[in-house]
Structure formats: structure tokens, C-alpha cells
Design an enzyme around this catalytic site. Sequence first.
Site, mmCIF file in Angstrom:
data_model
loop_
_atom_site.group_PDB
_atom_site.id
_atom_site.type_symbol
_atom_site.label_atom_id
_atom_site.label_comp_id
_atom_site.label_asym_id
_atom_site.label_seq_id
_atom_site.Cartn_x
_atom_site.Cartn_y
_atom_site.Cartn_z
ATOM 1 C CB SER A 1 0.301 1.694 -4.581
ATOM 2 O OG SER A 1 1.562 2.174 -4.177
ATOM 3 C CG ASP B 1 -0.083 4.039 3.102
ATOM 4 O OD1 ASP B 1 1.116 3.682 3.133
ATOM 5 O OD2 ASP B 1 -0.772 4.009 2.062
ATOM 6 C CG HIS C 1 0.735 1.124 0.663
ATOM 7 N ND1 HIS C 1 0.443 2.415 0.322
ATOM 8 C CD2 HIS C 1 1.271 0.563 -0.457
ATOM 9 C CE1 HIS C 1 0.786 2.627 -0.932
ATOM 10 N NE2 HIS C 1 1.281 1.517 -1.431
#
Length: 692
Positions: free
Chosen positions: A516, A603, A635
Site C-alpha cells: 500500500s 483492489d 488490496h
Amino acid sequence: MTSSVSASVSTVRAFGPSLLTLASLALAATLSQNAIAAAAVKASVETPLIARSALFGNPVKSGAQLSPDGQWLSWMAPVNGVMNVWVAPADKPEAAKSITESKDRPIPGHFWSGNSQQVLFVKDNAGDENFHLYGVDIKTGAQRDYTPFDKVRVRPTGFSTRRVDEILVGINNRDPRWHDVHLLNLKTGELKLVMQADGYAGFQADNDLNLRLALRPNAAGGMDFFKVQDGKVEDKPYLSTNLENSSTSPLGFTHDGKTLYWMDSRESDTTAVIAEDVASGKRTVLAQDARADLGDTLRDPASGVVQAYAVEYLNSEWKFLDKALKADFDWLQKQLGKGEVYVASRTRNDDKWIVGIDPVSKVAATYLYDRKAKKLQALYVARPELQGAPLVDMHGVEIKARDGLILPSYLTLPKDADKNGDGKADKPVPMVLFVHGGPWARDGHGYNGYHQWLANRGYAVLAVNFRASTGFGKKFLNAGNKQWGLAMHNDLLDAVDWAVKQGVTTKDKVAIMGGSYGGYAALAGVAFTPTTFACAVDIVGPSNLETLLSTIPPYWEAGRKQMYSRMGDPTTEEGKAILRAASPLYKADQIVRPLLIGQGANDPRVKQAESDQIVQAMQAKKIPVTYVLYPDEGHGFNKPNNRIGFNAVAEAFLGQCLGGRVEPLGETVRQSTAQVVTGAEHVPGLEAAAKK
């Protein structure tokens, strides 16, 4: 954008300052294998290799809970390789049976209804984060989807110890940006609209499921808080925050509705726990610590009164307002030994707890605690394969940034680099700078599978709470505003310099890895400072901040203004310039070090396009890159085979780059859903391992 690479998951043979051709990169990979193998054989004499499957596969059991009435135990455990919910009588844990049957994707967790008759859980589809709320009747086994809507994300909003057959849920089926509050009857499945949420970020309910507070984002980057009377939101806010004090938020009401607890930073740098008398408005500071924000509390399950609070600076420390609770913790610490004691679940009359101990360098265990009898019953060890494994400790360290800001960080060292376990390096070894997601999140002290894995392979691991990380006060948080790729990146560079000066590693043997925001940091590392890192691993990281902000999920609408304030406003020319300058995509042509990218196709936070576009930009310049795509992930990688498979690829990649030990790829890639889009030839063994 906190990842589940948890999260949420995340150098040596530097290929030189000049760009290698594809052919020479492949040759370097081939020539490096003998050296890597020799190093692995030498290291394995001292430290056994821990299998990736033991670290990243399914736990045997996890997430134990007690039903409110204390009659039932529940936990997560695999069914045919997929994590599901199991339930047992509290006095017969051995009689546990699975009550869910997810076959495609792990159920992330569960919780009990107030009536102790249903187990509730949320689950999405292939990582799309459109979570539905499900319930299972523990007596009949009947499962119900309480929110059977397409492209809708449920948000549990309110619970009661009195109205035990009902809960409040937020559902964005009318407008994807806002979660309207509904009263859900758990027995009938009936949903009744309580309040439409146009423009409101959320609501606070009391123990009778009455909405008492409404939260709405304001132009200052903070929140306006409105009282709710008789189902109507008052016209004027009674409390407001701005961007600087945006960490201020309600913690909840006592069960009698007379006291509202807050986490509040308006009068101090760090958040304090505040008790507000609802009738008079008088506010009392219950706890505060100059080192770190407060907010994690233990509250009496019968009254909702705060009994203890946690201070987490370098380590987590529980402070007690209730003497009886402190006596329990002291007794548990004495029985369980070194490590952090935590309480995962409590019955309504508080006679039984689920407790655990996290010793970091030993396997964590979970127990059933009978408070009256002062009796502990072992329930399970989540990962028994790690019992006796050469796990290592994690050490909190303070690192000074170039402008004097102190960065609370964590260092994990391989056993042969810290033989006495004091956290001081005996010799320099290759290092992985493991960057957390968010960025409005933090690293903390405790067992971390990624740290254990990398340290076991021969790498020091450094996790840095760079500016913009949460938990260390508003000055620390706000020092990161509009500093993506600037001061936030410099903090990571300063941490590397610290590690070199401390003898942890050498300047040419540092990789950067993360998920991330950590993936963004990895991309920024090789794009903005092309020769600082020997290589980089980006997991679901954004490459273009303009497209990132233009594709955020609609239900993030309430936080849009704050994101613009912290990153750069794409609706203004000035903001666009800030975002473009901080986007690795536009400096992709400067990348000269090996890069591995992992991405989930579903995602919703960091779209697949974020990885696609930087890969395409690199390919256009004939710059080598390895890109692995997972069609059934979002994600981060939640399926164990995908998690193990990608980490196997990353391990081979890091082994070639840094010279650490490598467990063979084996069947891990084939057993995952990995699609190697490009660059298999740049990772030793990946071409052969990826053939289906």
C-alpha cells in the site's frame, strides 16, 4: 490505503548505477546462484530455515471469542484449507464444529450477537471490499445474508447489551458515498431505516441503539459533531475539529448514556482519553501521555465504563483505572511470563476472558481465563509449527531525522548478527527497509511474520514510523502533510543512514519493501533516489497520485477533503503539481535497480492500473521489471496460497539482490493464482515455477 499485507503487508548485489539490459540481468541472475547457494549452506549450519508455509499459511486456530452469556466459544480455523468459523460449548472446546462453509475466500473474522444465538461475520468477493454481513444460528446452523445487495459495503454501527436481538448497520445501497443507518433484527432479518446519511461520515449510538451523535466532514479538513435529539440532527455542531486536530473522535457512551468518552487532541499534542458528562457538558481528562496518542481502552462489559487504557510508544503498556482489573493482569503476567498480555474477549458478567500472550520471539498462545477460580485453560497455539523455531526479538529504537524529528522504529536482527539478543548488531548484514501502509497508520511492537521471515533469511529488518504515521501526536502526523516523496521519503533515507552508522548494514546492501503506502515508498525509493536501494518490492502500491485520488472508492467520500489536504488537491493547479511531483510514474525512466511488483486485480483502493501504468512506462524504456498479478485478490493477498506464492517470489528476488538464504520456489507459484505478466526471467527459477 492501509494494506492487509499487513497490513495491514510491506542491497547487495546492486546491479550498478547504469541500466542493465535484459540479457545481462538474466546472466547476472544465473551467475549469482552459486554464491547464494554457498551462503545459504553456511548460514543454515547455525540457524535452521523456517518454512514459508509455517509463517504465512493458515493458522491452526485464531481469533477466539466468548459468547456474551459465556456458554459458547468460537474461533477461526481451516475447513479444506479455507478459514471458517468454529463453535464449541465453553466447557467442551474439543467438541468444536465448523458453522460456516466458505470455499473460495477466508472469512476475515467474526463476532457474537448480543443474544448469544448468532455468530456474525462480514465477507467480500475476491477482495473487492464490498462486504456483506452474514449471520449463522448456532442451534440450527442456518446462515443468512443480512445485506444481500450488489456493490454494497456494510458497516456495523451500534450494539446493545439490552436490545440483544438487534444491531445498527450502515448500508450504502441508496448512495454509494454514504452509509444510511438501519436497525437490523437478527432473528427476522428485517431492516428498518433509522437515518439517511447524506453528507455524514458516521454516527455514534448509545446502548439502547439510539443515535446520539452525527459526524460530518468540514471545509477545515476535520469534523463537525452534531447532537442527535429524537432522531433529528441539530442544525449547529456542538464541537468541531480542523485538520490539525482530526484525530479527535468519540469512543462511545457508557451503558447508562450519561457519559461520552472521547479521544481528544484539541488541547494537547497527543490524544487524551476524555470523559464528557452528557448533561452538563463537563469534560474530565482521564488519561494522557506526552509520548503517544491514547485511544485503545478496556471497558467494563456491563457498564461501558473505561477501566484501563493503552500507551503504545515503542512498546505497549496498559495503565489501569480499575484496581481489580490490574490485579488480574498482574496475575496473568506472572502465570504467562514474558510478553504482552492481551484480552481478546470478555463475557457480559465479566467472569470469563479470552486472553493471550505475545512474547514476540516465541509462539503466541491463547487461553480461557476463569476470573473467579483464577484458572487458566490452554485453548490453542495458533502456529504450532513454529514451536522451537529460531524466532527472534523485535527492538524499539529511536532514530533522529535530519530536521531533528524523532522516528520511533523497530529493528529485527538475524540470530547470527545478534547472538546475545541485545538488539545491537554484531556485524553488518543485508537489510530490508519494511515500510508500513496507510500512510496514516503505524508499526508497532509484537510478533510479525514478515520480520521473522526476513530475519531468518539473513536480513536485518527495519520498520520506521516516518512522519505522517499515526499514534505519536498531531505534530508528528501533520509534519507529513503534502510530504509524499519529500520529507516522508527523507525519513526513510535517514533511517537507512542510521542503520549504516550503527553497523546494522552497509550502504550497498539495503532493499526497500512494503504494501500500500509501503509499496508507494518502494516505487519512490527506486524512482526518486535511483541508486540508494539495491532493489525494491512493491505490493499494491500507487504509482500516480492523481489517478489514485480519482479512483478512490465512493464510500471514502467523507475523507476526500482530508486526503486532499494531506496529499495535494487535484482540483487545483498547485495541488496537481504537488501530486505529479510525488508520483513515481513520472520518474520511471530513472529506475536502474531491480523492481518486483505484486498486485490484486480487484483492489478497490489502489487499482490495478496503478501497477499497470508504471510497468508499461518501464517497458517503453526497456527497463526490466517483474510484475505478478493475482486475479482473485484485492488490496493485499488474503488467500494463503497466494500469500505464500508471492512471498516465495519475493524471497528468490531478494536472494538474488541481497544474497540471503532462499527456500526453493517449489510448487508455490503453481499452487497460487499468480499471473506473471512480465519479467519472470529476472527472478531465479520463476519462469519454470510459473508454468502451469
